[in-house]
Design an enzyme around this catalytic site. Sequence first.
Site, PDB file in Angstrom:
ATOM      1  CB  CYS A   1      -0.942   0.001   1.186  1.00 43.95           C
ATOM      2  SG  CYS A   1      -0.058   0.174   2.752  1.00 43.95           S
TER       3      CYS A   1
ATOM      4  CB  CYS B   1       3.808   1.811 -12.212  1.00 42.77           C
ATOM      5  SG  CYS B   1       5.102   1.571 -10.997  1.00 42.77           S
TER       6      CYS B   1
ATOM      7  CG  ASP C   1       7.291 -10.878   3.220  1.00 42.05           C
ATOM      8  OD1 ASP C   1       6.485 -10.762   2.282  1.00 42.05           O
ATOM      9  OD2 ASP C   1       8.344 -11.538   3.154  1.00 42.05           O
TER      10      ASP C   1
ATOM     11  CG  ASP D   1       4.530  -1.306   1.722  1.00 39.10           C
ATOM     12  OD1 ASP D   1       4.050  -1.064   0.605  1.00 39.10           O
ATOM     13  OD2 ASP D   1       5.762  -1.449   1.917  1.00 39.10           O
TER      14      ASP D   1
HETATM   15  C1  LIG Z   1       4.170   0.067  -6.385  1.00 38.32           C
HETATM   16  S1  LIG Z   1       4.531   0.305  -4.715  1.00 38.32           S
HETATM   17  C2  LIG Z   1       2.936   0.553  -4.038  1.00 38.32           C
HETATM   18  C3  LIG Z   1       2.325   1.922  -4.274  1.00 38.32           C
HETATM   19  C4  LIG Z   1       1.054   2.129  -3.486  1.00 38.32           C
HETATM   20  N1  LIG Z   1       0.069   1.100  -3.733  1.00 38.32           N
HETATM   21  C5  LIG Z   1       0.410   3.485  -3.754  1.00 38.32           C
HETATM   22  O1  LIG Z   1      -0.513   3.576  -4.554  1.00 38.32           O
HETATM   23  O2  LIG Z   1       0.831   4.465  -3.139  1.00 38.32           O
HETATM   24  C6  LIG Z   1       4.935  -1.314  -4.188  1.00 38.32           C
HETATM   25  C7  LIG Z   1       5.075  -1.485  -2.694  1.00 38.32           C
HETATM   26  O3  LIG Z   1       5.253  -2.869  -2.434  1.00 38.32           O
HETATM   27  C8  LIG Z   1       5.961  -2.991  -1.218  1.00 38.32           C
HETATM   28  N2  LIG Z   1       6.427  -4.375  -1.106  1.00 38.32           N
HETATM   29  C9  LIG Z   1       7.386  -5.003  -1.818  1.00 38.32           C
HETATM   30  N3  LIG Z   1       7.494  -6.282  -1.456  1.00 38.32           N
HETATM   31  C10 LIG Z   1       6.575  -6.494  -0.488  1.00 38.32           C
HETATM   32  C11 LIG Z   1       6.213  -7.619   0.308  1.00 38.32           C
HETATM   33  N4  LIG Z   1       6.800  -8.810   0.158  1.00 38.32           N
HETATM   34  N5  LIG Z   1       5.236  -7.459   1.220  1.00 38.32           N
HETATM   35  C12 LIG Z   1       4.624  -6.271   1.395  1.00 38.32           C
HETATM   36  N6  LIG Z   1       4.946  -5.164   0.677  1.00 38.32           N
HETATM   37  C13 LIG Z   1       5.897  -5.278  -0.255  1.00 38.32           C
HETATM   38  C14 LIG Z   1       7.029  -1.922  -1.340  1.00 38.32           C
HETATM   39  O4  LIG Z   1       7.524  -1.563  -0.066  1.00 38.32           O
HETATM   40  C15 LIG Z   1       6.263  -0.793  -2.029  1.00 38.32           C
HETATM   41  O5  LIG Z   1       5.810   0.133  -1.088  1.00 38.32           O
END
Ligand SMILES: C[S@@+](CC[C@H](N)C(=O)[O-])C[C@H]1O[C@@H](n2cnc3c(N)ncnc32)[C@H](O)[C@@H]1O
Length: 437
Positions: free
Chosen positions: A262, A381, A309, A283
């Site tokens: 998120c 994205c 995670d 997140d």
């Molecule tokens: C594309 S960004 C999300 C953007 C967000 N949804 C927004 O609209 O503001 C992807 C996110 O995935 C998180 N992330 C990556 N691997 C993850 C995991 N295994 N579990 C939870 N979060 C994770 C990252 O920390 C990052 O904040």
Amino acid sequence: MSVENEYNSYIKVSPAKLRVLVAKIVNQVAYHGDSLSNLIPDYLKQIGEDQRSLFQALVYGSIRHYFQLHQLTQKKLKKPLRGKETIVESLLIVGLYQILFSRIKEHAAINETVNACEVMKKDWAKGLINAVLRDVLREKEATLEQIQTFDNLPKWLVKRIKKDWPKHKQEIYEQSDKQAPMSLRLEKSLSTQEYLEKLEGLGISAQLGEFCGQALILDKPCDVLDLPYFDEGKVSVQDEAAQLAGQLLPIKDGDHVLDACCAPGGKTLHLLQQANITLTALDQDEKRMQRVYENLERAGLTANCIVADATNTASWFDGKQFDAILLDAPCSATGVIRRHPDIKLLRRESDIDSLGKLQEKIIKALWPLLKPGGFMLYATCSILKRENEQQMNDFLYHNKDAKECELPDGFGITTKICRQLLPNRHDGFYYALLQKK
Ligand SMILES: C[S@@+](CC[C@H](N)C(=O)[O-])C[C@H]1O[C@@H](n2cnc3c(N)ncnc32)[C@H](O)[C@@H]1O
């Protein structure tokens, strides 16, 4: 330190020193793999408030055109600069950017860049920088034409784009050199027409979005604090393509929803403003989660926020399945290169496969958490098929209880599975809507 003290401690630096700081950032990104979002905050503390926009324009511009300008320096330098001297090459790139792409007076640009050698205690480089910059200035038009023929993306990415988007590749290359527009999302209670008029009264011009009813695209970026209702969270800065997430995930009052990756929370806010839901916002990045808390507070909204995670469901899932899941997955961010031009330098080809595996792992972990009949919106994205339609194709092949849902018309390119938006008046995004049978 209080905000005021922090502000008072900003030191104004000389124009030459400013170029040195820009060259250092360019060097850190190009040779040490640091990201702009990590570097810039510390550098901003070293300069005057009124120097910030020039500083950021030079940093972003030099990085945005790095590949072209790097190739030009290779042609201009008799022998490549190596080791500690790569900082001189980075300074040369900053000088070339100013001459070829900025509106800074050319002679001032050359003088301050040459003076920067003294600040760096590299007087030996003054003659070199001076000669190359004056040479380029003399042949500015021809040089501009010449560098248009250079790729301004890493080779591996050019190859991938050619393979994935043969008909759209030229537009993708051109867009990746541009600056992204600043777009707004208005909360449902605000009328876009009335808000447009309000903005016009403030001297801010904007246009209606292309496919999201509450989207406005500003003609020029502005300070968010100049935007009416921003403080109250009724207006958010959010790209129009990103706004589709809140529109495409079918949610209704009373639903139990998961926003799985998120942070920083742009889509979290949107989901909460769409319907009266209970939202779990998760997140794994604690620092990025701070931005989610700030966004929720600004808008006066609440969510069940979890730092964990997503794949380790045993550590955070309470057993109550969700009606809907938004999975805005970690990805190569190749659809938002205009906003984060350092991606061109930082991303490696091998990252794409690792990211693909991580995405697969997250989807696999979250799918059992969805109720039968529930929806999962998978979003990235990215513009690369490996992370998008190929990912979904593999998932649907292995999970017979998942079906692809048709998305409404009016945006993007229909791909083998669901829809891709390529960067344009909006960012590059991919959306796939799945339903559990
Ligand atoms: C594309 S960004 C999300 C953007 C967000 N949804 C927004 O609209 O503001 C992807 C996110 O995935 C998180 N992330 C990556 N691997 C993850 C995991 N295994 N579990 C939870 N979060 C994770 C990252 O920390 C990052 O904040």
